[in-house]
Design a protein around this motif. Sequence first.
Motif: not given
Length: 941
Positions: A460-462, A476-478, A487-489, A900-903
């Motif tokens: 997701k691109l926010i 832009l938040a990813i 979540p994916v690293q 670690v939160e995929g962000k």
Amino acid sequence: MQRINNYKNHYLGLRKQAGLLIILSLLFLSGPGQAQNSSHTELSRLVDSVKTFYESRSIEKLYLQLNKPEYVSNDTIWFKAYLLDAILLKNAQKSGLMYIEIASDSNKVVSRIMVPLVNGISWGNIALNAKEFPEGSYTLRAYTNWMRNFGEEHVYLQHFKVSSATNQSWLVNSNMQISKVNGKDNINIFMQFQDLKGTAMGLRNMQFRLTNGKRTLFKEEKESSLYGEVELSFELPEKAGAESIRLIAENRRKNEISTKLLIPLPIRRPENTDLQFMPEGGHLVPGHLANIAFKAIAEDGKGTAVSGLILDQNQKELTSFSSSYRGMGKFRLMPRQGESYTARIKLPDGNTKDYPLPLIKDSGTTLKVINRRESDSLEVQILYSSDPQLSEDHFFITAQTNGLPYYGAAVVLKQGLNRIIIDKNHFPSGICRISLLNGKRNPLNERLVFIDHQEELRIKLISDKTSYKPRDSISLAILVQDKQGRPVQGSFSLSVTDDNHVKRDSINEKNILNTLLLDADLNGNIEAPGYYFLSDQKDKAWADLDNLLLTQGWTGFSWPETLNQQKPLLFPAESEFSISGTVTNIFNKPVANSEVLLLSKKPFLFMDTLSNKEGRFTFRNFPLADTAVYMIQSRNKRGKSFNVGIEVDEFIPPVFTASNEPYIPWYINTDTLLIKSTRNTIHEQHRWDAPAGINVLEEVVVTAKKFIKDSRNRNGPGNADYILDEQDMLKAKKKTLYEMLEERFPGFRSGKGMSVKDFNSTDTMRYVLMQSYVNLVIDGVNISSIGATEEIYMDYLTAEDITGIEILKTPKYASVYDPLIARKMIGCMRCPPPPIFLEITTRSGNGAFLKKTPGVYLYKPIPYSFPAEFYQPKYPLKKIESIADLRSAIHWEPNIITDVEGKATISFYAADLPGYYSIVLEGTDMNGGIGMGRKKIEVRK
């Protein structure tokens, strides 16, 4: 079959841990237990052979995300490389070096660089300077040395165009039609010429030449109308190849800059369509309703739509067929014993053309697989017709993904139709190859299917706003998650381009999904690869993907090779950059325990080692350097270089097959988007998008004199009309003196056999440069004074032997070699020009006497590429820049690491033009998960 199903619930966890699941089953067995055990043992051996073979190969898959699909002159390619192990798409561990080369449409390699990889990841940039990359079509290839063991089909390919324009550039609107006139192909082409502002280039005297390679087929001069229009009509020769036909238009108007335009002719004569038929599983056998796939290819190598009828030998209509996508499709047919079949298509002129279908085998086996998109299982149908040659009492079925077997079964086939159900959860996502082998382990039938667990990463691109103003800061938040929402690293790269300049086409562009899951395992070019994964018509795209596998399915490796396992691997994996070689004596025998020294000025480096008993030596652990040159010297036991030689293992690049991708120049039938982008490029030529290492400055004339160390130039070192120094020699590498002169001076040629009268004697002209014959002076010795000729040295001396070449032609410099040269230049109008002198300075200092430096090797590896920083402006508040910001590449971020939160979060500034930006993010968790995300954001005034 119960044993197969028992693995279903355990599969996902096991595949992540071990990376391999093999199911061994005995199906339809009715014989004694001993026969069953024997079949099971043979099956285990077969599966083990395949597993061992493929694990020893460890094939790598490579993907490069580029920041844009097309480029302009003096632009920069920014790239991110992902090298993954083909089995489970984890980061590849074998290779630590990657090679990237760019070839022109004539397959000439324009640039080649070496890129270091860390855990399968790297990024960098390639400057497309106008001198090396003129307007045209190019192919980028990326590969590791290890990948070369497995054929060209594993090399990553990306085609792109470089366009170039000036204020004098023209645009061409072209429309061509082919018709039959008296049985001959006649071309009628209408053209309209305009400048970039849309002004008609009317009343121009135009010359048109039709060429086929280097041969001119047709020439005509015409004047364009007041509106810049020209219409041509000519006959196309029968043997003219469609791929090499070109129309060249040239403006011949006096007192106006000459303009040459290349106008490709899209020749797609329907009667020359190549139509191929491929029965599912490989053969047609009587008595079984067969799926027959087909693919129609036009003259330009692209798929083309076809439709027609299937007729038997009595011309009876059996069924019809019609392509579904890119010339591909399939139909059903019940083959009958002793019959033959023909496909008939109707041509636009009313004629028809027939194509024979494959012959029918009297007996044997067929393999059919039903793979429904929403189903969790594959239905394998095997039709067995009695065949005296098939006397075995059992057969084998294997199913492999990326070459590794995930399923195996020993089966006894009954007459007629046999059905086997295989759970899809046995396989990872990707292409699965199902094979039927007889008891002797010879393949009978094969079929490719696609397994899609929809395991791609969810990205997701926010954006922080719904729209932005010019020069706004964009945040832009990813967010990256897996299929279960966890979540994916991972490592990702992001490109942002302005739709005003760059046309992004998700259907036709390569992406990480279609490259790694599809393209890397199929032979030939896949047209519009994004369609199969991104189309909104899911069911149709799934059916079309199956047709693609039926027609372009590639088996990956041959069964005989797999089972015999005798083919050696020629290209070792390179974990790091190293230099290796061999020390030899005067008899070319290896010398053990020879001291080998390595020296470098930039970077400053000194290393030493000893050769082993085979005379081999290796240097490792080099600091990274982009243009390093290494001097390697071998010494005998007395510390001298006498009577020892040295050979270094040079990287010999592969020679790849030329691309057949047709080149359409940017100015042909150009859309308004590209015209607008080109105008902006002219007015703001890379003020913001300048390639890394290229300064946007006014042209500077360099007047500094080159200095040749140890030169014996009689005028003094550096006093010459033209100089090639040591840097030029390093670039030339192993080229001979003849090759260097031929490359740098187009007029240089061999004049052997041409008798000319000198001012004092008659001589034989050996070589000609600048219309004068060449007189070599090597290390201060005029070779004519020792009775030698230029021919001896032209191929003997190489750039590695030379530190400088000084060319002396004018009396100012040449008169010290020939005092009468000034008089010769003006005293005889009919005489040939006086000689030109080449003062050659060699590394050994004894070049005139054919002595090279013993035991010394000058090694210049392929340049390393180091990533530059992508330039992005920063706009402080309340400050207005006077320079217009018309960037096409708004942002490039090659190294985004999610936490670690995929962000992750990134930010960049908008440019000046209102419109939309296309954002593309791609990457991997380096543990089998790959994915991509797309987004549009708007910039308003």
